[in-house]
Design an enzyme around this catalytic site. Sequence first.
Site, PDB file in Angstrom:
ATOM      1  N   LYS A  10      23.084  56.229  64.015  1.00  0.00           N
ATOM      2  CA  LYS A  10      22.081  55.741  64.957  1.00  0.00           C
ATOM      3  C   LYS A  10      22.721  55.339  66.298  1.00  0.00           C
ATOM      4  O   LYS A  10      23.948  55.170  66.390  1.00  0.00           O
ATOM      5  CB  LYS A  10      21.332  54.563  64.320  1.00  0.00           C
ATOM      6  CG  LYS A  10      20.553  54.969  63.048  1.00  0.00           C
ATOM      7  CD  LYS A  10      19.707  53.811  62.516  1.00  0.00           C
ATOM      8  CE  LYS A  10      18.970  54.204  61.248  1.00  0.00           C
ATOM      9  NZ  LYS A  10      18.050  53.125  60.781  1.00  0.00           N
ATOM     10  N   TYR A  50       9.338  58.550  62.129  1.00  0.00           N
ATOM     11  CA  TYR A  50       9.103  57.259  61.458  1.00  0.00           C
ATOM     12  C   TYR A  50       7.610  56.981  61.251  1.00  0.00           C
ATOM     13  O   TYR A  50       7.209  55.819  61.122  1.00  0.00           O
ATOM     14  CB  TYR A  50       9.754  56.127  62.261  1.00  0.00           C
ATOM     15  CG  TYR A  50      11.269  56.113  62.143  1.00  0.00           C
ATOM     16  CD1 TYR A  50      11.899  55.795  60.938  1.00  0.00           C
ATOM     17  CD2 TYR A  50      12.073  56.423  63.233  1.00  0.00           C
ATOM     18  CE1 TYR A  50      13.280  55.780  60.818  1.00  0.00           C
ATOM     19  CE2 TYR A  50      13.467  56.410  63.123  1.00  0.00           C
ATOM     20  CZ  TYR A  50      14.058  56.087  61.917  1.00  0.00           C
ATOM     21  OH  TYR A  50      15.429  56.069  61.797  1.00  0.00           O
ATOM     22  N   THR A  92      19.605  47.992  53.648  1.00  0.00           N
ATOM     23  CA  THR A  92      19.038  48.088  55.000  1.00  0.00           C
ATOM     24  C   THR A  92      19.520  46.947  55.894  1.00  0.00           C
ATOM     25  O   THR A  92      19.882  47.153  57.054  1.00  0.00           O
ATOM     26  CB  THR A  92      17.489  48.056  54.935  1.00  0.00           C
ATOM     27  OG1 THR A  92      17.059  49.123  54.089  1.00  0.00           O
ATOM     28  CG2 THR A  92      16.869  48.225  56.312  1.00  0.00           C
ATOM     29  N   ASN A 113      20.960  49.253  62.352  1.00  0.00           N
ATOM     30  CA  ASN A 113      21.752  49.267  61.118  1.00  0.00           C
ATOM     31  C   ASN A 113      22.618  50.517  60.933  1.00  0.00           C
ATOM     32  O   ASN A 113      22.915  50.915  59.812  1.00  0.00           O
ATOM     33  CB  ASN A 113      20.858  48.988  59.906  1.00  0.00           C
ATOM     34  CG  ASN A 113      19.794  50.037  59.705  1.00  0.00           C
ATOM     35  OD1 ASN A 113      19.733  51.006  60.456  1.00  0.00           O
ATOM     36  ND2 ASN A 113      18.967  49.860  58.694  1.00  0.00           N
ATOM     37  N   HIS A 116      21.083  56.159  58.967  1.00  0.00           N
ATOM     38  CA  HIS A 116      19.888  56.460  58.172  1.00  0.00           C
ATOM     39  C   HIS A 116      20.321  57.251  56.950  1.00  0.00           C
ATOM     40  O   HIS A 116      21.256  58.049  57.032  1.00  0.00           O
ATOM     41  CB  HIS A 116      18.925  57.316  59.009  1.00  0.00           C
ATOM     42  CG  HIS A 116      17.777  57.861  58.225  1.00  0.00           C
ATOM     43  ND1 HIS A 116      16.647  57.123  57.970  1.00  0.00           N
ATOM     44  CD2 HIS A 116      17.595  59.059  57.597  1.00  0.00           C
ATOM     45  CE1 HIS A 116      15.815  57.853  57.236  1.00  0.00           C
ATOM     46  NE2 HIS A 116      16.366  59.039  57.002  1.00  0.00           N
ATOM     47  N   GLU A 127      13.005  65.651  56.493  1.00  0.00           N
ATOM     48  CA  GLU A 127      13.775  65.098  57.608  1.00  0.00           C
ATOM     49  C   GLU A 127      14.815  66.097  58.122  1.00  0.00           C
ATOM     50  O   GLU A 127      15.035  66.213  59.334  1.00  0.00           O
ATOM     51  CB  GLU A 127      14.452  63.799  57.166  1.00  0.00           C
ATOM     52  CG  GLU A 127      13.439  62.689  56.900  1.00  0.00           C
ATOM     53  CD  GLU A 127      14.020  61.466  56.207  1.00  0.00           C
ATOM     54  OE1 GLU A 127      13.251  60.529  55.949  1.00  0.00           O
ATOM     55  OE2 GLU A 127      15.244  61.444  55.926  1.00  0.00           O
TER      56      GLU A 127
HETATM   57  P1  CMP Z   1      15.917  52.971  57.826  1.00  0.00           P
HETATM   58  O1  CMP Z   1      15.747  52.462  56.446  1.00  0.00           O
HETATM   59  O2  CMP Z   1      16.918  54.024  58.110  1.00  0.00           O
HETATM   60  O3  CMP Z   1      14.480  53.465  58.358  1.00  0.00           O
HETATM   61  C1  CMP Z   1      13.500  52.512  58.714  1.00  0.00           C
HETATM   62  C2  CMP Z   1      14.111  51.583  59.709  1.00  0.00           C
HETATM   63  O4  CMP Z   1      13.274  50.550  60.194  1.00  0.00           O
HETATM   64  C3  CMP Z   1      15.261  50.821  59.071  1.00  0.00           C
HETATM   65  O5  CMP Z   1      16.290  51.726  58.784  1.00  0.00           O
HETATM   66  C4  CMP Z   1      15.546  49.804  60.141  1.00  0.00           C
HETATM   67  O6  CMP Z   1      16.304  50.364  61.204  1.00  0.00           O
HETATM   68  C5  CMP Z   1      14.145  49.514  60.635  1.00  0.00           C
HETATM   69  N1  CMP Z   1      13.680  48.257  60.070  1.00  0.00           N
HETATM   70  C6  CMP Z   1      13.381  48.001  58.789  1.00  0.00           C
HETATM   71  N2  CMP Z   1      12.996  46.716  58.636  1.00  0.00           N
HETATM   72  C7  CMP Z   1      13.070  46.158  59.863  1.00  0.00           C
HETATM   73  C8  CMP Z   1      12.792  44.872  60.380  1.00  0.00           C
HETATM   74  N3  CMP Z   1      12.366  43.894  59.576  1.00  0.00           N
HETATM   75  N4  CMP Z   1      12.966  44.659  61.696  1.00  0.00           N
HETATM   76  C9  CMP Z   1      13.386  45.664  62.507  1.00  0.00           C
HETATM   77  N5  CMP Z   1      13.655  46.910  62.073  1.00  0.00           N
HETATM   78  C10 CMP Z   1      13.496  47.150  60.776  1.00  0.00           C
END
Ligand code: CMP
Length: 138
Positions: A10, A50, A92, A113, A116, A127
């Site tokens: 990311k 998303y 996550t 984070n 992905h 995807e």
């Molecule tokens: P990922 O699981 O790759 O895909 C969905 C994304 O949403 C996740 O990574 C985070 O980057 C984002 N995400 C999930 N929960 C939160 C949250 N509580 N606040 C901000 N971003 C979030």
Amino acid sequence: ATNRTFTMIKPDAVENGHTGAILEKINAAGFRIVAMKKTQMTKRDAETFYGVHSERPFFGELVEFMTRGPIIAAILEKDNAVEDFRTLIGATNPAEAAEGTIRQLYATSIGENAVHGSDSDENAAIEGAFHFSGREMF
Ligand code: CMP
């Protein structure tokens, strides 16, 4: 069985110079690279990719983040790829990610984070096809 997963390094991790270290961990864990490129998602790309999260309170922030700079997109292949890749990247929320996982090492927050990983074989195929044509998969 051998299957495929889809990943993105990311914008936060690319900005912070972690691309090489993350690819090294992916390689060391035994994933074969089927397809890979550096690209940048448009707002429309991120909203589509998303789409399942469109009603979540963090959706706007997620789209803003994922479009702010380039990413590395890749399709990876290995026995049990989807599950093993999720183990490699960790939870996550990096605060909850296991020691030595990619998110524990390189993620900054639950939103930013670092990586992905697809959550199912079906989503891995969707995807991967979102980012790559058949001619880019080897
Ligand atoms: P990922 O699981 O790759 O895909 C969905 C994304 O949403 C996740 O990574 C985070 O980057 C984002 N995400 C999930 N929960 C939160 C949250 N509580 N606040 C901000 N971003 C979030």
